[in-house]
Design a protein around this motif. Structure first.
Motif, PDB file in Angstrom:
ATOM      1  N   LEU A  33       0.894  16.746  -6.631  1.00  0.00           N
ATOM      2  CA  LEU A  33       0.336  15.423  -6.920  1.00  0.00           C
ATOM      3  C   LEU A  33       1.046  14.362  -6.062  1.00  0.00           C
ATOM      4  O   LEU A  33       0.412  13.494  -5.463  1.00  0.00           O
ATOM      5  CB  LEU A  33       0.512  15.099  -8.402  1.00  0.00           C
ATOM      6  N   VAL A  34       2.384  14.474  -5.982  1.00  0.00           N
ATOM      7  CA  VAL A  34       3.158  13.501  -5.189  1.00  0.00           C
ATOM      8  C   VAL A  34       2.699  13.547  -3.726  1.00  0.00           C
ATOM      9  O   VAL A  34       2.446  12.514  -3.108  1.00  0.00           O
ATOM     10  CB  VAL A  34       4.672  13.797  -5.288  1.00  0.00           C
ATOM     11  N   ALA A  35       2.535  14.766  -3.204  1.00  0.00           N
ATOM     12  CA  ALA A  35       2.112  14.903  -1.801  1.00  0.00           C
ATOM     13  C   ALA A  35       0.746  14.260  -1.599  1.00  0.00           C
ATOM     14  O   ALA A  35       0.533  13.511  -0.638  1.00  0.00           O
ATOM     15  CB  ALA A  35       2.074  16.378  -1.424  1.00  0.00           C
ATOM     16  N   GLN A  36      -0.166  14.484  -2.547  1.00  0.00           N
ATOM     17  CA  GLN A  36      -1.524  13.930  -2.430  1.00  0.00           C
ATOM     18  C   GLN A  36      -1.474  12.408  -2.472  1.00  0.00           C
ATOM     19  O   GLN A  36      -2.126  11.723  -1.686  1.00  0.00           O
ATOM     20  CB  GLN A  36      -2.404  14.485  -3.553  1.00  0.00           C
ATOM     21  N   LEU A  37      -0.647  11.878  -3.378  1.00  0.00           N
ATOM     22  CA  LEU A  37      -0.532  10.422  -3.484  1.00  0.00           C
ATOM     23  C   LEU A  37       0.069   9.822  -2.215  1.00  0.00           C
ATOM     24  O   LEU A  37      -0.428   8.825  -1.689  1.00  0.00           O
ATOM     25  CB  LEU A  37       0.325  10.058  -4.697  1.00  0.00           C
ATOM     26  N   ARG A  38       1.103  10.450  -1.693  1.00  0.00           N
ATOM     27  CA  ARG A  38       1.805   9.887  -0.521  1.00  0.00           C
ATOM     28  C   ARG A  38       0.916   9.924   0.716  1.00  0.00           C
ATOM     29  O   ARG A  38       1.092   9.132   1.635  1.00  0.00           O
ATOM     30  CB  ARG A  38       3.108  10.633  -0.271  1.00  0.00           C
ATOM     31  N   ALA A  39      -0.080  10.811   0.674  1.00  0.00           N
ATOM     32  CA  ALA A  39      -0.999  10.898   1.822  1.00  0.00           C
ATOM     33  C   ALA A  39      -2.203   9.984   1.641  1.00  0.00           C
ATOM     34  O   ALA A  39      -3.013   9.815   2.547  1.00  0.00           O
ATOM     35  CB  ALA A  39      -1.478  12.342   1.975  1.00  0.00           C
ATOM     36  N   SER A  40      -2.300   9.366   0.462  1.00  0.00           N
ATOM     37  CA  SER A  40      -3.563   8.676   0.150  1.00  0.00           C
ATOM     38  C   SER A  40      -3.612   7.242   0.663  1.00  0.00           C
ATOM     39  O   SER A  40      -4.682   6.670   0.799  1.00  0.00           O
ATOM     40  CB  SER A  40      -3.761   8.654  -1.378  1.00  0.00           C
ATOM     41  N   SER A  41      -2.449   6.626   0.903  1.00  0.00           N
ATOM     42  CA  SER A  41      -2.531   5.250   1.433  1.00  0.00           C
ATOM     43  C   SER A  41      -1.236   4.919   2.164  1.00  0.00           C
ATOM     44  O   SER A  41      -0.194   5.537   1.941  1.00  0.00           O
ATOM     45  CB  SER A  41      -2.714   4.237   0.299  1.00  0.00           C
ATOM     46  N   ARG A  42      -1.309   3.864   3.000  1.00  0.00           N
ATOM     47  CA  ARG A  42      -0.147   3.483   3.824  1.00  0.00           C
ATOM     48  C   ARG A  42       1.020   3.095   2.917  1.00  0.00           C
ATOM     49  O   ARG A  42       2.165   3.449   3.155  1.00  0.00           O
ATOM     50  CB  ARG A  42      -0.560   2.308   4.729  1.00  0.00           C
ATOM     51  N   THR A  43       0.705   2.355   1.845  1.00  0.00           N
ATOM     52  CA  THR A  43       1.807   1.895   0.985  1.00  0.00           C
ATOM     53  C   THR A  43       2.320   3.025   0.101  1.00  0.00           C
ATOM     54  O   THR A  43       3.527   3.173  -0.101  1.00  0.00           O
ATOM     55  CB  THR A  43       1.341   0.716   0.109  1.00  0.00           C
ATOM     56  N   LEU A  44       1.403   3.891  -0.390  1.00  0.00           N
ATOM     57  CA  LEU A  44       1.880   4.990  -1.236  1.00  0.00           C
ATOM     58  C   LEU A  44       2.674   6.013  -0.416  1.00  0.00           C
ATOM     59  O   LEU A  44       3.432   6.811  -0.961  1.00  0.00           O
ATOM     60  CB  LEU A  44       0.720   5.668  -1.967  1.00  0.00           C
ATOM     61  N   ALA A  45       2.531   5.953   0.898  1.00  0.00           N
ATOM     62  CA  ALA A  45       3.364   6.820   1.749  1.00  0.00           C
ATOM     63  C   ALA A  45       4.838   6.481   1.570  1.00  0.00           C
ATOM     64  O   ALA A  45       5.724   7.281   1.867  1.00  0.00           O
ATOM     65  CB  ALA A  45       2.962   6.650   3.212  1.00  0.00           C
ATOM     66  N   LEU A  46       5.108   5.275   1.009  1.00  0.00           N
ATOM     67  CA  LEU A  46       6.484   4.840   0.787  1.00  0.00           C
ATOM     68  C   LEU A  46       7.033   5.330  -0.555  1.00  0.00           C
ATOM     69  O   LEU A  46       8.210   5.152  -0.859  1.00  0.00           O
ATOM     70  CB  LEU A  46       6.547   3.305   0.835  1.00  0.00           C
ATOM     71  N   LEU A  47       6.191   5.963  -1.371  1.00  0.00           N
ATOM     72  CA  LEU A  47       6.675   6.552  -2.626  1.00  0.00           C
ATOM     73  C   LEU A  47       7.695   7.630  -2.268  1.00  0.00           C
ATOM     74  O   LEU A  47       7.468   8.399  -1.331  1.00  0.00           O
ATOM     75  CB  LEU A  47       5.495   7.193  -3.377  1.00  0.00           C
TER      76      LEU A  47
END
Lengths: 81, 127
Positions: A33-47
């Protein structure tokens, strides 16, 4: 499966929202889930790659297997008091 | 709060300060995952009550914008003896800061506000 993700404080700033509902393939873990989220947007890539999480309000490791309908809360370092 | 067998009643207030690490602060804004925070606090209170045999413990934590001088957290402990009261009270505030899902954003006189870092809670269950 469908997973509800909750974002608070600094993580909500990254997600741009307090809640996201995502569809994951069966036998996914929190790490997926974390990988999917971090790939989903420029800002979430900062998670962070290994954020603290609570699955159904219990702090759980990233390897935790998810089940349909689970709630995953992404918990920034806490600072109460 | 106290019962007739309690010889010590201790009240701790956490109050918003006007500076942090050398920067002038004019307020704090608290956010919580309320439902989970309440459950974690109840667990911490139960742990403290069992460990120190105290009579009664009450904890309150405020959320939202607080000004300098306002209390953000209050912990009241009643116990037969002061030693238990002091230790239980200290346990509750330390555990609250370690694992209760509450966050604070610091507002400064000179510049944009910022979420403060803090403790990374440990997993409670194995994978």
């Amino acid at each position: 499966m469908t997973i509800r993700s909750l974002f608070f404080a600094s993580y909500r700033d990254l997600a741009g929202t307090g809640e996201l509902v995502l569809t994951l393939s069966a036998s996914s873990t929190v790490a997926d889930l974390v990988a999917q989220l971090r790939a989903s947007s420029r800002t979430l890539a900062l998670l962070p790659a290994a954020p603290a999480v609570a699955v159904n309000m219990t702090y759980a490791p990233l390897e935790t297997a998810l089940r349909d309908g689970d709630e995953v809360a992404f918990i920034p370092p806490v600072a109460g008091g | 709060m106290a019962t007739p067998s309690d010889g010590a009643v201790l009240l701790f207030w956490g109050v918003v300060r006007n500076q942090n690490e050398g920067r002038e602060v004019n307020g704090l804004e608290y956010e919580a995952y309320a439902e989970m925070a309440e459950a974690k606090l109840r667990g911490i209170v139960t742990e403290a009550a069992q460990r120190w045999g105290v009579g009664e413990i009450a904890v309150v934590h405020r959320v939202g914008k607080l000004n300098v001088g306002e209390a953000s957290v209050g912990i009241a402990v009643a116990a037969p003896h002061r030693e238990d009261a002091y230790e239980a009270s200290r346990y509750v505030i330390e555990e609250l800061k370690r694992r209760v899902p509450i966050w604070k954003r610091e507002h400064y006189l000179d510049g944009p506000s910022a979420w403060l870092g803090g403790a990374v809670p440990e997993p409670e269950v194995p994978a």
